[in-house]
Scaffold this motif. Structure first.
Motif, PDB file in Angstrom:
ATOM      1  N   LEU A  24       1.022  80.583  32.816  1.00 28.62           N
ATOM      2  CA  LEU A  24       2.353  80.342  33.601  1.00 28.62           C
ATOM      3  C   LEU A  24       3.480  81.418  33.418  1.00 28.62           C
ATOM      4  O   LEU A  24       3.650  81.583  32.086  1.00 28.62           O
ATOM      5  CB  LEU A  24       3.124  79.136  32.976  1.00 28.62           C
ATOM      6  N   LEU A  25       3.744  82.006  34.251  1.00 27.04           N
ATOM      7  CA  LEU A  25       4.861  83.174  34.109  1.00 27.04           C
ATOM      8  C   LEU A  25       6.060  82.607  34.706  1.00 27.04           C
ATOM      9  O   LEU A  25       6.321  81.816  35.848  1.00 27.04           O
ATOM     10  CB  LEU A  25       4.238  84.465  35.061  1.00 27.04           C
ATOM     11  N   PRO A  26       7.267  82.869  34.029  1.00 26.77           N
ATOM     12  CA  PRO A  26       8.506  82.196  34.463  1.00 26.77           C
ATOM     13  C   PRO A  26       9.266  83.229  35.776  1.00 26.77           C
ATOM     14  O   PRO A  26       8.658  84.289  35.958  1.00 26.77           O
ATOM     15  CB  PRO A  26       9.529  82.410  33.274  1.00 26.77           C
ATOM     16  N   PRO A  27      10.105  82.640  36.568  1.00 17.11           N
ATOM     17  CA  PRO A  27      10.773  83.173  37.501  1.00 17.11           C
ATOM     18  C   PRO A  27      11.322  84.794  36.993  1.00 17.11           C
ATOM     19  O   PRO A  27      11.572  84.787  35.728  1.00 17.11           O
ATOM     20  CB  PRO A  27      11.917  82.319  37.713  1.00 17.11           C
ATOM     21  N   GLY A  28      11.031  85.699  37.809  1.00 15.82           N
ATOM     22  CA  GLY A  28      11.428  86.981  37.684  1.00 15.82           C
ATOM     23  C   GLY A  28      10.114  87.763  37.147  1.00 15.82           C
ATOM     24  O   GLY A  28      10.397  88.975  36.875  1.00 15.82           O
ATOM     25  N   ARG A  29       9.125  86.951  36.947  1.00 19.12           N
ATOM     26  CA  ARG A  29       7.826  87.814  36.241  1.00 19.12           C
ATOM     27  C   ARG A  29       6.823  87.620  37.083  1.00 19.12           C
ATOM     28  O   ARG A  29       6.542  86.469  38.059  1.00 19.12           O
ATOM     29  CB  ARG A  29       7.262  87.109  35.175  1.00 19.12           C
ATOM     30  N   GLY A  30       6.088  88.693  37.504  1.00 25.05           N
ATOM     31  CA  GLY A  30       4.956  88.852  38.227  1.00 25.05           C
ATOM     32  C   GLY A  30       3.945  89.473  37.458  1.00 25.05           C
ATOM     33  O   GLY A  30       3.701  89.409  35.971  1.00 25.05           O
ATOM     34  N   CYS A  31       2.572  89.747  38.108  1.00 19.93           N
ATOM     35  CA  CYS A  31       1.664  90.221  37.116  1.00 19.93           C
ATOM     36  C   CYS A  31       0.717  91.368  37.861  1.00 19.93           C
ATOM     37  O   CYS A  31       0.647  91.166  38.893  1.00 19.93           O
ATOM     38  CB  CYS A  31       0.777  88.957  36.558  1.00 19.93           C
ATOM     39  N   HIS A  32       0.198  92.028  37.061  1.00 22.49           N
ATOM     40  CA  HIS A  32      -0.971  92.991  37.637  1.00 22.49           C
ATOM     41  C   HIS A  32      -2.413  92.663  37.134  1.00 22.49           C
ATOM     42  O   HIS A  32      -2.414  92.335  35.794  1.00 22.49           O
ATOM     43  CB  HIS A  32      -0.678  94.533  37.324  1.00 22.49           C
ATOM     44  N   LEU A  33      -3.565  92.252  37.769  1.00 23.21           N
ATOM     45  CA  LEU A  33      -4.538  91.853  37.328  1.00 23.21           C
ATOM     46  C   LEU A  33      -5.739  92.967  37.380  1.00 23.21           C
ATOM     47  O   LEU A  33      -5.822  93.665  38.608  1.00 23.21           O
ATOM     48  CB  LEU A  33      -5.242  90.613  38.474  1.00 23.21           C
ATOM     49  N   THR A  34      -6.414  93.272  36.537  1.00 26.65           N
ATOM     50  CA  THR A  34      -7.588  94.089  36.456  1.00 26.65           C
ATOM     51  C   THR A  34      -8.776  93.068  36.402  1.00 26.65           C
ATOM     52  O   THR A  34      -9.039  92.369  35.049  1.00 26.65           O
ATOM     53  CB  THR A  34      -7.760  95.031  35.423  1.00 26.65           C
ATOM     54  N   CYS A  35      -9.596  92.790  37.426  1.00 27.23           N
ATOM     55  CA  CYS A  35     -10.610  91.695  37.099  1.00 27.23           C
ATOM     56  C   CYS A  35     -12.133  92.343  37.085  1.00 27.23           C
ATOM     57  O   CYS A  35     -12.268  93.484  37.980  1.00 27.23           O
ATOM     58  CB  CYS A  35     -10.496  90.970  38.117  1.00 27.23           C
ATOM     59  N   ARG A  36     -12.900  91.787  36.435  1.00 25.05           N
ATOM     60  CA  ARG A  36     -14.397  92.120  36.246  1.00 25.05           C
ATOM     61  C   ARG A  36     -15.046  91.639  37.548  1.00 25.05           C
ATOM     62  O   ARG A  36     -14.359  90.854  38.398  1.00 25.05           O
ATOM     63  CB  ARG A  36     -15.118  91.484  35.247  1.00 25.05           C
ATOM     64  N   PRO A  37     -16.060  92.170  38.183  1.00 26.88           N
ATOM     65  CA  PRO A  37     -16.838  92.002  39.581  1.00 26.88           C
ATOM     66  C   PRO A  37     -17.078  90.475  39.272  1.00 26.88           C
ATOM     67  O   PRO A  37     -17.494  89.999  38.149  1.00 26.88           O
ATOM     68  CB  PRO A  37     -17.868  92.795  39.476  1.00 26.88           C
ATOM     69  N   GLY A  38     -16.955  89.675  40.416  1.00 28.24           N
ATOM     70  CA  GLY A  38     -17.116  88.293  40.482  1.00 28.24           C
ATOM     71  C   GLY A  38     -16.174  87.267  39.889  1.00 28.24           C
ATOM     72  O   GLY A  38     -16.149  86.205  39.932  1.00 28.24           O
ATOM     73  N   ALA A  39     -15.201  87.857  39.261  1.00 26.39           N
ATOM     74  CA  ALA A  39     -13.925  87.317  38.846  1.00 26.39           C
ATOM     75  C   ALA A  39     -13.445  86.525  39.891  1.00 26.39           C
ATOM     76  O   ALA A  39     -13.201  86.963  41.020  1.00 26.39           O
ATOM     77  CB  ALA A  39     -13.003  88.050  37.908  1.00 26.39           C
ATOM     78  N   GLU A  40     -12.845  85.298  39.803  1.00 30.64           N
ATOM     79  CA  GLU A  40     -11.887  84.457  40.763  1.00 30.64           C
ATOM     80  C   GLU A  40     -10.809  83.717  40.358  1.00 30.64           C
ATOM     81  O   GLU A  40     -10.834  82.671  39.764  1.00 30.64           O
ATOM     82  CB  GLU A  40     -12.895  83.518  41.464  1.00 30.64           C
ATOM     83  N   PRO A  41      -9.745  84.416  40.329  1.00 30.85           N
ATOM     84  CA  PRO A  41      -8.526  84.045  39.826  1.00 30.85           C
ATOM     85  C   PRO A  41      -7.686  83.307  41.076  1.00 30.85           C
ATOM     86  O   PRO A  41      -7.859  83.798  42.279  1.00 30.85           O
ATOM     87  CB  PRO A  41      -7.623  85.239  39.198  1.00 30.85           C
ATOM     88  N   LEU A  42      -7.063  81.999  40.617  1.00 27.75           N
ATOM     89  CA  LEU A  42      -6.192  81.487  41.633  1.00 27.75           C
ATOM     90  C   LEU A  42      -4.627  81.620  41.485  1.00 27.75           C
ATOM     91  O   LEU A  42      -4.675  81.627  40.200  1.00 27.75           O
ATOM     92  CB  LEU A  42      -6.771  79.922  41.822  1.00 27.75           C
ATOM     93  N   ALA A  43      -3.937  81.727  42.336  1.00 23.57           N
ATOM     94  CA  ALA A  43      -2.447  81.838  42.213  1.00 23.57           C
ATOM     95  C   ALA A  43      -1.592  80.601  42.820  1.00 23.57           C
ATOM     96  O   ALA A  43      -1.820  80.729  43.827  1.00 23.57           O
ATOM     97  CB  ALA A  43      -2.231  83.392  42.388  1.00 23.57           C
ATOM     98  N   LEU A  44      -0.516  80.261  42.295  1.00 22.05           N
ATOM     99  CA  LEU A  44       0.066  79.296  42.889  1.00 22.05           C
ATOM    100  C   LEU A  44       1.642  79.669  42.449  1.00 22.05           C
ATOM    101  O   LEU A  44       1.901  80.221  41.520  1.00 22.05           O
ATOM    102  CB  LEU A  44      -0.109  77.908  42.329  1.00 22.05           C
TER     103      LEU A  44
END
Length: 136
Positions: A111-131
């Motif tokens: 959980l990231l609070p308001p005003g924060r985003g993120c940068h993802l570096t994923c391994r092959p086959g990784a599946e993140p979900l974002a809400l």
């Protein structure tokens, strides 16, 4: 981790995540490992749709507030960003002001609070979900 009152254990992962959000929305970044992850990472009774849409629907019903799939991982004013690592692993660096970041593994929620985003570096086959969850 126990987020509900003593003796009130979540019946499914969506209830546990909702309890976590009730306690942590409005605070700083937080990480959750659910106690009883559903094998496919879906909330119980989920309707057919994309993974992020299913989680958004389940959490919207449990929280009684808007929850939407996040198309972008950029900082959102007035809304928190919730990531769930369904499969594989991703390195997550919070923005603005990235540090080393952390490794998000299957079954973990960030959980990231308001005003924060993120940068993802994923391994092959990784599946993140974002809400996105409006906090204002």
């Amino acid at each position: 981790m126990q987020w509900e009152p003593e003796g009130a254990r979540a019946a499914d992962p969506a209830r546990e995540v909702a309890a976590f959000l009730r306690r942590r929305l409005g605070g700083g970044p937080a990480l959750l490992w659910t106690e009883d992850d559903h094998p496919d990472g879906e909330p119980s009774g989920a309707a057919p749709a994309s993974g992020a849409a299913r989680w958004a629907d389940a959490l919207r019903r449990l929280l009684g507030r808007p929850v939407e799939p996040a198309g972008e991982l950029t900082p959102g004013e007035g809304s928190a960003l919730l990531l769930f690592q369904l499969h594989g692993a991703c390195q997550v660096r919070s923005t603005p002001g990235s540090d080393r970041g952390l490794r998000l593994r299957p079954g973990q929620w960030l959980l990231l609070p308001p005003g924060r985003g993120c940068h993802l570096t994923c391994r092959p086959g990784a599946e993140p979900l974002a809400l996105r969850i409006p906090t204002a």
